[in-house]
Write a protein that holds these residues in place. Structure first.
Motif, PDB file in Angstrom:
ATOM      1  N   MET A   1       9.944 -21.332  33.603  1.00 16.03           N
ATOM      2  CA  MET A   1      11.251 -21.394  32.944  1.00 16.03           C
ATOM      3  C   MET A   1      12.136 -20.255  33.414  1.00 16.03           C
ATOM      4  O   MET A   1      11.649 -19.152  33.661  1.00 16.03           O
ATOM      5  N   PRO A   2      13.432 -20.495  33.549  1.00 19.48           N
ATOM      6  CA  PRO A   2      14.348 -19.416  33.944  1.00 19.48           C
ATOM      7  C   PRO A   2      14.532 -18.427  32.801  1.00 19.48           C
ATOM      8  O   PRO A   2      14.283 -18.738  31.638  1.00 19.48           O
ATOM      9  N   GLU A   3      14.982 -17.239  33.159  1.00 24.39           N
ATOM     10  CA  GLU A   3      15.370 -16.272  32.147  1.00 24.39           C
ATOM     11  C   GLU A   3      16.787 -16.600  31.700  1.00 24.39           C
ATOM     12  O   GLU A   3      17.660 -16.864  32.520  1.00 24.39           O
ATOM     13  N   TYR A   4      16.995 -16.595  30.381  1.00 24.03           N
ATOM     14  CA  TYR A   4      18.291 -16.997  29.838  1.00 24.03           C
ATOM     15  C   TYR A   4      19.105 -15.797  29.356  1.00 24.03           C
ATOM     16  O   TYR A   4      18.566 -14.838  28.803  1.00 24.03           O
ATOM     17  N   SER A   5      20.410 -15.881  29.548  1.00 26.28           N
ATOM     18  CA  SER A   5      21.379 -15.069  28.819  1.00 26.28           C
ATOM     19  C   SER A   5      21.996 -15.962  27.749  1.00 26.28           C
ATOM     20  O   SER A   5      22.092 -17.173  27.928  1.00 26.28           O
ATOM     21  N   HIS A   6      22.409 -15.342  26.640  1.00 29.46           N
ATOM     22  CA  HIS A   6      22.797 -16.124  25.469  1.00 29.46           C
ATOM     23  C   HIS A   6      24.190 -15.748  24.979  1.00 29.46           C
ATOM     24  O   HIS A   6      24.489 -14.571  24.810  1.00 29.46           O
ATOM     25  N   ILE A   7      25.012 -16.734  24.738  1.00 31.19           N
ATOM     26  CA  ILE A   7      26.229 -16.566  23.947  1.00 31.19           C
ATOM     27  C   ILE A   7      25.912 -17.202  22.603  1.00 31.19           C
ATOM     28  O   ILE A   7      25.712 -18.412  22.509  1.00 31.19           O
ATOM     29  N   GLN A   8      25.835 -16.389  21.550  1.00 27.51           N
ATOM     30  CA  GLN A   8      25.249 -16.879  20.311  1.00 27.51           C
ATOM     31  C   GLN A   8      26.005 -16.389  19.075  1.00 27.51           C
ATOM     32  O   GLN A   8      26.584 -15.299  19.061  1.00 27.51           O
ATOM     33  N   THR A   9      25.994 -17.243  18.060  1.00 21.30           N
ATOM     34  CA  THR A   9      26.536 -16.886  16.759  1.00 21.30           C
ATOM     35  C   THR A   9      25.692 -17.581  15.697  1.00 21.30           C
ATOM     36  O   THR A   9      24.811 -18.395  16.016  1.00 21.30           O
ATOM     37  N   TYR A  10      25.971 -17.275  14.432  1.00 24.83           N
ATOM     38  CA  TYR A  10      25.112 -17.733  13.345  1.00 24.83           C
ATOM     39  C   TYR A  10      25.975 -18.223  12.185  1.00 24.83           C
ATOM     40  O   TYR A  10      26.924 -17.555  11.780  1.00 24.83           O
ATOM     41  N   ILE A  11      25.594 -19.388  11.638  1.00 26.79           N
ATOM     42  CA  ILE A  11      26.348 -20.035  10.575  1.00 26.79           C
ATOM     43  C   ILE A  11      25.409 -20.353   9.417  1.00 26.79           C
ATOM     44  O   ILE A  11      24.307 -20.882   9.634  1.00 26.79           O
ATOM     45  N   LYS A  12      25.838 -20.051   8.177  1.00 28.14           N
ATOM     46  CA  LYS A  12      25.049 -20.469   7.030  1.00 28.14           C
ATOM     47  C   LYS A  12      24.922 -21.986   7.055  1.00 28.14           C
ATOM     48  O   LYS A  12      25.924 -22.700   7.146  1.00 28.14           O
ATOM     49  N   CYS A  13      23.706 -22.477   6.953  1.00 27.00           N
ATOM     50  CA  CYS A  13      23.513 -23.910   7.173  1.00 27.00           C
ATOM     51  C   CYS A  13      22.230 -24.381   6.514  1.00 27.00           C
ATOM     52  O   CYS A  13      21.202 -23.686   6.544  1.00 27.00           O
ATOM     53  N   ASP A  14      22.288 -25.560   5.926  1.00 26.89           N
ATOM     54  CA  ASP A  14      21.103 -26.229   5.413  1.00 26.89           C
ATOM     55  C   ASP A  14      21.334 -27.730   5.537  1.00 26.89           C
ATOM     56  O   ASP A  14      22.243 -28.164   6.263  1.00 26.89           O
ATOM     57  N   HIS A  15      20.540 -28.526   4.850  1.00 27.48           N
ATOM     58  CA  HIS A  15      20.657 -29.978   4.991  1.00 27.48           C
ATOM     59  C   HIS A  15      22.003 -30.513   4.502  1.00 27.48           C
ATOM     60  O   HIS A  15      22.419 -31.606   4.883  1.00 27.48           O
ATOM     61  N   LEU A  16      22.700 -29.734   3.671  1.00 27.72           N
ATOM     62  CA  LEU A  16      23.960 -30.219   3.100  1.00 27.72           C
ATOM     63  C   LEU A  16      25.124 -30.160   4.094  1.00 27.72           C
ATOM     64  O   LEU A  16      25.975 -31.054   4.107  1.00 27.72           O
ATOM     65  N   ASN A  17      25.177 -29.114   4.908  1.00 23.41           N
ATOM     66  CA  ASN A  17      26.312 -28.982   5.837  1.00 23.41           C
ATOM     67  C   ASN A  17      25.894 -29.037   7.299  1.00 23.41           C
ATOM     68  O   ASN A  17      26.697 -28.787   8.190  1.00 23.41           O
ATOM     69  N   PHE A  18      24.639 -29.365   7.557  1.00 25.23           N
ATOM     70  CA  PHE A  18      24.130 -29.397   8.927  1.00 25.23           C
ATOM     71  C   PHE A  18      24.961 -30.313   9.824  1.00 25.23           C
ATOM     72  O   PHE A  18      25.354 -29.937  10.933  1.00 25.23           O
ATOM     73  N   GLN A  19      25.246 -31.509   9.354  1.00 26.59           N
ATOM     74  CA  GLN A  19      26.011 -32.457  10.158  1.00 26.59           C
ATOM     75  C   GLN A  19      27.414 -31.939  10.476  1.00 26.59           C
ATOM     76  O   GLN A  19      27.924 -32.137  11.577  1.00 26.59           O
ATOM     77  N   ASP A  20      28.036 -31.259   9.515  1.00 25.86           N
ATOM     78  CA  ASP A  20      29.375 -30.718   9.740  1.00 25.86           C
ATOM     79  C   ASP A  20      29.344 -29.631  10.817  1.00 25.86           C
ATOM     80  O   ASP A  20      30.236 -29.565  11.675  1.00 25.86           O
ATOM     81  N   VAL A  21      28.336 -28.770  10.771  1.00 19.51           N
ATOM     82  CA  VAL A  21      28.219 -27.699  11.765  1.00 19.51           C
ATOM     83  C   VAL A  21      27.933 -28.284  13.142  1.00 19.51           C
ATOM     84  O   VAL A  21      28.524 -27.863  14.146  1.00 19.51           O
ATOM     85  N   ILE A  22      27.049 -29.268  13.201  1.00 16.60           N
ATOM     86  CA  ILE A  22      26.734 -29.919  14.475  1.00 16.60           C
ATOM     87  C   ILE A  22      27.966 -30.610  15.043  1.00 16.60           C
ATOM     88  O   ILE A  22      28.232 -30.562  16.257  1.00 16.60           O
TER      89      ILE A  22
END
Length: 211
Positions: A1-22
């Motif tokens: 596998m290649p070594e990855y660099s990441h552009i990343q962020t984090y969102i409060k999420c569970d089964h209720l808003n998962f579809q909206d975030v996706i």
């Protein structure tokens, strides 16, 4: 596998808003001229026995033409629950674009980025910051993957600056007031732009204005 660099962020999420975030992530992927078909309404929030949510982690890398240079970019999400990080009070979804480090890096000793890819990387960081405002956006390498955000939620100050660039929201300003020497920084009333000098060579927000 290649070594990855990441552009990343984090969102409060569970089964209720998962579809909206996706759905929002899919729109961001499309705006970057990447294929978002993997991130659709068929994905569901399903936590595994180890506390992670892996449903959004199976997207394949995509070839991206950056002014004649071929790059591999991979949209990626993974769910993190209090079972994984005990300091969490709620579950979060890590939203990322992964890049092959060897394609964007000029000098592995310093992490210096190839100049022809800096504008693209900063454009993606900026786009993430415009759409996802909860926790800041971080550009990290394989070793620093997830470290600055975990430092924020755990209170471990040693990991706060473990990134090569970031756009930080106003509510994190006090946490990031003691600046290391090897950084460029620009702050207005709403966000703080931060970039490691040895990785970028010049302020990436200036590069973006020129392109």
């Amino acid at each position: 596998m290649p070594e990855y660099s990441h552009i990343q962020t984090y969102i409060k999420c569970d089964h209720l808003n998962f579809q909206d975030v996706i759905r929002l992530f899919s729109e961001v992927i499309n705006s970057l001229e990447l294929d978002s078909k993997y991130f659709n309404d068929e994905l569901e929030w399903k936590v595994s026995e180890n506390g992670f949510m892996y449903v959004g982690g199976g997207a394949a890398p995509q070839l991206y033409d950056n002014n004649g240079f071929q790059l591999h970019l991979r949209p990626y999400v993974v769910g993190l629950t209090p079972e994984v990080i005990e300091e969490l009070k709620e579950s979060y979804l890590e939203i990322s674009i992964l890049l092959w480090t060897e394609e964007i890096e000029l000098d592995w000793r310093t992490g210096l980025l190839r100049s022809q890819h800096q504008s693209l990387i900063w454009r993606i960081i900026t786009k993430f910051s415009e759409e996802f405002k909860q926790t800041g956006v971080f550009f990290t390498n394989e070793v620093m993957d997830g470290v600055p955000w975990e430092a924020i939620v755990s209170g471990n100050k040693e990991g706060l600056w473990a990134f090569d660039a970031a756009i930080l929201p106003m509510h994190l300003f006090d946490l990031y007031k003691d600046f290391p020497e090897d950084i460029f920084i620009y702050k207005d009333e709403k966000v703080m732009y931060v970039a490691k000098k040895s990785v970028w060579g010049t302020e990436p927000w200036h590069i973006q204005r020129l392109n």
